[in-house]
Design a protein around this motif. Structure first.
Motif, PDB file in Angstrom:
ATOM      1  N   GLU A   1      51.465 -43.699 -17.957  1.00  0.00           N
ATOM      2  CA  GLU A   1      52.231 -44.761 -17.306  1.00  0.00           C
ATOM      3  C   GLU A   1      53.675 -44.304 -17.057  1.00  0.00           C
ATOM      4  O   GLU A   1      54.258 -44.613 -16.026  1.00  0.00           O
ATOM      5  CB  GLU A   1      52.207 -46.033 -18.159  1.00  0.00           C
ATOM      6  CG  GLU A   1      50.878 -46.779 -18.135  1.00  0.00           C
ATOM      7  CD  GLU A   1      49.702 -46.019 -18.782  1.00  0.00           C
ATOM      8  OE1 GLU A   1      49.934 -45.203 -19.697  1.00  0.00           O
ATOM      9  OE2 GLU A   1      48.553 -46.224 -18.351  1.00  0.00           O
TER      10      GLU A   1
ATOM     11  N   THR B   1      44.843 -41.690 -13.659  1.00  0.00           N
ATOM     12  CA  THR B   1      44.271 -40.563 -14.394  1.00  0.00           C
ATOM     13  C   THR B   1      44.078 -39.364 -13.465  1.00  0.00           C
ATOM     14  O   THR B   1      44.452 -38.237 -13.793  1.00  0.00           O
ATOM     15  CB  THR B   1      42.938 -40.982 -15.055  1.00  0.00           C
ATOM     16  OG1 THR B   1      43.260 -41.691 -16.249  1.00  0.00           O
ATOM     17  CG2 THR B   1      42.069 -39.789 -15.425  1.00  0.00           C
TER      18      THR B   1
ATOM     19  N   ARG C   1      43.175 -47.760 -24.821  1.00  0.00           N
ATOM     20  CA  ARG C   1      42.891 -49.054 -24.220  1.00  0.00           C
ATOM     21  C   ARG C   1      41.956 -48.977 -23.014  1.00  0.00           C
ATOM     22  O   ARG C   1      41.379 -49.959 -22.623  1.00  0.00           O
ATOM     23  CB  ARG C   1      44.200 -49.715 -23.778  1.00  0.00           C
ATOM     24  CG  ARG C   1      45.186 -49.945 -24.883  1.00  0.00           C
ATOM     25  CD  ARG C   1      46.513 -50.441 -24.314  1.00  0.00           C
ATOM     26  NE  ARG C   1      47.000 -49.608 -23.227  1.00  0.00           N
ATOM     27  CZ  ARG C   1      47.677 -48.482 -23.394  1.00  0.00           C
ATOM     28  NH1 ARG C   1      47.935 -48.053 -24.603  1.00  0.00           N
ATOM     29  NH2 ARG C   1      48.097 -47.784 -22.361  1.00  0.00           N
ATOM     30  N   GLU C   2      41.879 -47.793 -22.401  1.00  0.00           N
ATOM     31  CA  GLU C   2      41.073 -47.666 -21.181  1.00  0.00           C
ATOM     32  C   GLU C   2      40.204 -46.416 -21.269  1.00  0.00           C
ATOM     33  O   GLU C   2      40.633 -45.400 -21.804  1.00  0.00           O
ATOM     34  CB  GLU C   2      41.991 -47.488 -19.964  1.00  0.00           C
ATOM     35  CG  GLU C   2      42.942 -48.618 -19.708  1.00  0.00           C
ATOM     36  CD  GLU C   2      43.892 -48.289 -18.553  1.00  0.00           C
ATOM     37  OE1 GLU C   2      43.723 -47.242 -17.894  1.00  0.00           O
ATOM     38  OE2 GLU C   2      44.807 -49.093 -18.326  1.00  0.00           O
ATOM     39  N   LEU C   3      39.009 -46.500 -20.686  1.00  0.00           N
ATOM     40  CA  LEU C   3      38.157 -45.307 -20.659  1.00  0.00           C
ATOM     41  C   LEU C   3      38.783 -44.215 -19.799  1.00  0.00           C
ATOM     42  O   LEU C   3      38.589 -43.029 -20.058  1.00  0.00           O
ATOM     43  CB  LEU C   3      36.759 -45.674 -20.153  1.00  0.00           C
ATOM     44  CG  LEU C   3      36.004 -46.675 -21.039  1.00  0.00           C
ATOM     45  CD1 LEU C   3      34.622 -46.942 -20.478  1.00  0.00           C
ATOM     46  CD2 LEU C   3      35.906 -46.173 -22.474  1.00  0.00           C
ATOM     47  N   SER C   4      39.555 -44.611 -18.799  1.00  0.00           N
ATOM     48  CA  SER C   4      40.199 -43.592 -17.956  1.00  0.00           C
ATOM     49  C   SER C   4      41.199 -42.745 -18.751  1.00  0.00           C
ATOM     50  O   SER C   4      41.489 -41.613 -18.383  1.00  0.00           O
ATOM     51  CB  SER C   4      40.870 -44.231 -16.745  1.00  0.00           C
ATOM     52  OG  SER C   4      41.837 -45.164 -17.175  1.00  0.00           O
TER      53      SER C   4
ATOM     54  N   ARG D   1      33.309 -52.742 -24.999  1.00  0.00           N
ATOM     55  CA  ARG D   1      33.551 -51.637 -24.062  1.00  0.00           C
ATOM     56  C   ARG D   1      34.909 -51.827 -23.382  1.00  0.00           C
ATOM     57  O   ARG D   1      35.169 -52.849 -22.755  1.00  0.00           O
ATOM     58  CB  ARG D   1      32.454 -51.547 -22.998  1.00  0.00           C
ATOM     59  CG  ARG D   1      32.664 -50.349 -22.071  1.00  0.00           C
ATOM     60  CD  ARG D   1      31.630 -50.268 -20.995  1.00  0.00           C
ATOM     61  NE  ARG D   1      31.677 -51.361 -20.047  1.00  0.00           N
ATOM     62  CZ  ARG D   1      32.538 -51.443 -19.033  1.00  0.00           C
ATOM     63  NH1 ARG D   1      33.449 -50.513 -18.844  1.00  0.00           N
ATOM     64  NH2 ARG D   1      32.495 -52.479 -18.216  1.00  0.00           N
ATOM     65  N   ALA D   2      35.754 -50.816 -23.524  1.00  0.00           N
ATOM     66  CA  ALA D   2      37.053 -50.873 -22.861  1.00  0.00           C
ATOM     67  C   ALA D   2      36.832 -50.775 -21.354  1.00  0.00           C
ATOM     68  O   ALA D   2      35.858 -50.182 -20.908  1.00  0.00           O
ATOM     69  CB  ALA D   2      37.926 -49.712 -23.335  1.00  0.00           C
ATOM     70  N   PRO D   3      37.722 -51.360 -20.561  1.00  0.00           N
ATOM     71  CA  PRO D   3      37.572 -51.217 -19.112  1.00  0.00           C
ATOM     72  C   PRO D   3      37.826 -49.775 -18.703  1.00  0.00           C
ATOM     73  O   PRO D   3      38.499 -49.034 -19.424  1.00  0.00           O
ATOM     74  CB  PRO D   3      38.653 -52.134 -18.543  1.00  0.00           C
ATOM     75  CG  PRO D   3      39.649 -52.300 -19.649  1.00  0.00           C
ATOM     76  CD  PRO D   3      38.894 -52.160 -20.936  1.00  0.00           C
ATOM     77  N   LEU D   4      37.277 -49.397 -17.570  1.00  0.00           N
ATOM     78  CA  LEU D   4      37.545 -48.052 -17.050  1.00  0.00           C
ATOM     79  C   LEU D   4      39.047 -47.891 -16.816  1.00  0.00           C
ATOM     80  O   LEU D   4      39.615 -46.847 -17.075  1.00  0.00           O
ATOM     81  CB  LEU D   4      36.756 -47.854 -15.756  1.00  0.00           C
ATOM     82  CG  LEU D   4      36.631 -46.441 -15.238  1.00  0.00           C
ATOM     83  CD1 LEU D   4      36.033 -45.515 -16.284  1.00  0.00           C
ATOM     84  CD2 LEU D   4      35.776 -46.420 -13.975  1.00  0.00           C
ATOM     85  N   GLY D   5      39.695 -48.949 -16.377  1.00  0.00           N
ATOM     86  CA  GLY D   5      41.148 -48.943 -16.239  1.00  0.00           C
ATOM     87  C   GLY D   5      41.622 -48.213 -14.996  1.00  0.00           C
ATOM     88  O   GLY D   5      40.898 -48.110 -14.021  1.00  0.00           O
ATOM     89  N   ASP D   6      42.825 -47.693 -15.107  1.00  0.00           N
ATOM     90  CA  ASP D   6      43.513 -47.145 -13.935  1.00  0.00           C
ATOM     91  C   ASP D   6      43.080 -45.702 -13.671  1.00  0.00           C
ATOM     92  O   ASP D   6      43.768 -44.748 -14.013  1.00  0.00           O
ATOM     93  CB  ASP D   6      45.020 -47.230 -14.188  1.00  0.00           C
ATOM     94  CG  ASP D   6      45.826 -46.879 -12.953  1.00  0.00           C
ATOM     95  OD1 ASP D   6      45.222 -46.500 -11.928  1.00  0.00           O
ATOM     96  OD2 ASP D   6      47.063 -46.979 -13.028  1.00  0.00           O
TER      97      ASP D   6
END
Lengths: 184, 121
Positions: free
Chosen positions: B46, A118, A2-5, A109-114
């Motif tokens: 998570e 990471t 879900r996230e690029l991170s 493009r997935a968000p960079l995220g958290d």
């Protein structure tokens, strides 16, 4: 993913499995050229040219715990689906470098995220590693490396719960600064 | 806890931690979270952060460590708890919602949650 991170975390786990002890993560968000570039470079054991050719095939893996390696094929697909590109260069006994390029504004493009999570997950690795992190959003930069941190912390391990707490606060603050004028 | 903006502030806080570390004995509790592709895709990052938050909330001293895939991908996220030199207990399919109960039962009450265990020792 879900996230690029999460892809970044996964690629860094590959570096750790390849016995790297210096890992460079470089992220560049370039609004002007509408590009997001992620580079991960390590000094691990690298790959032979033969293996390198097959590394994006999900049924090729060096691991012994299972027979498929999905991490890099997923990362590559994520980049290519966003009008981007995915490159791996590697030298046996020298290290590996991955470059993933995305069209910044691409709808898929997935968000960079958290990215803070990471980084903390990387720092909690059971292996002794140094992370060199470089993140640029347009013309603003944030850099940090664990060698500096370890010097400050002295005999307190990075994975110490207090050290993690501080790092979380430090990283969160600096990312907020980095994204103060725009960014995703 | 004050907000830390620079490494200089970190240097100052370090002294305080060293003092508190001397008071507390070093921990023998180790919590391992699987962080292979399988673990990551199933939410291991998570879960790891939920564990860190829960330990902080309950003031439990433990080392949280990430490892690669151990081959039990279908059971991810995997969390192994080792205490005081005893063999580790591995729990499977741990999610963020299960973390508070896991910490409460295993680390505070000392009870193993049998129905979540997938391997011992």
């Amino acid at each position: 993913m879900r996230e690029l991170s999460l892809h970044i975390l996964d690629a860094v786990q590959n570096s750790i499995e390849a016995d790297a002890n210096r890992i460079y993560v470089k992220i560049r968000e370039d609004f002007g050229r509408d590009k997001l570039i992620i580079e991960i470079e390590d000094n691990g054991k690298g790959m032979t040219p033969e293996f390198l050719k097959e590394v994006l095939d999900p049924f090729k893996t060096t691991r012994k715990t299972r027979h498929v390696g999905l991490g890099l094929p997923l990362f590559s697909a994520a980049a290519k689906n966003c009008n981007g590109d995915f490159k791996i260069t590697s030298k046996k006994d020298k290290g590996t470098k991955i470059t993933a390029t995305f069209q910044y504004s691409h709808i898929d493009r997935a968000p960079l995220g958290d990215i803070v999570s990471t980084i903390l997950a990387i720092l909690c690795s059971d292996k002794e590693i140094d992370l060199f992190y470089h993140h640029q959003v347009d013309n603003k930069k944030f850099e940090f490396n664990t060698q500096k941190l370890k010097k400050i912390l002295g005999n307190i391990p990075l994975a110490n719960i207090n050290a993690i707490k501080w790092l979380k606060s430090y990283l969160k603050y600096n990312f907020k600064e980095l994204y103060k004028n725009g960014g995703v | 806890m004050p907000k830390i903006k620079s490494l200089e502030e970190l240097r100052k806080l370090r002294e305080e931690t060293i003092k508190s570390m001397r008071v507390r004995k070093s921990t023998s509790t180790k919590i391992t979270v699987g962080m292979g592709t399988c673990g990551i895709a199933a939410g291991a990052r998570e879960v790891m952060h939920a564990i860190l938050d829960e330990l902080e909330k309950r003031k439990i001293d433990a080392n949280v460590i990430t490892v690669g895939c151990i081959g039990l991908c279908a059971e991810e996220p995997l969390v192994t708890i080792e205490r005081g030199g005893q063999p580790g207990i591995t729990y499977g399919k741990i999610n963020v919602e299960k973390v508070p109960k896991l910490i409460e039962e295993h680390l505070i009450k000392g009870d193993i949650i049998d129905e979540w265990v997938i391997s011992r020792g």
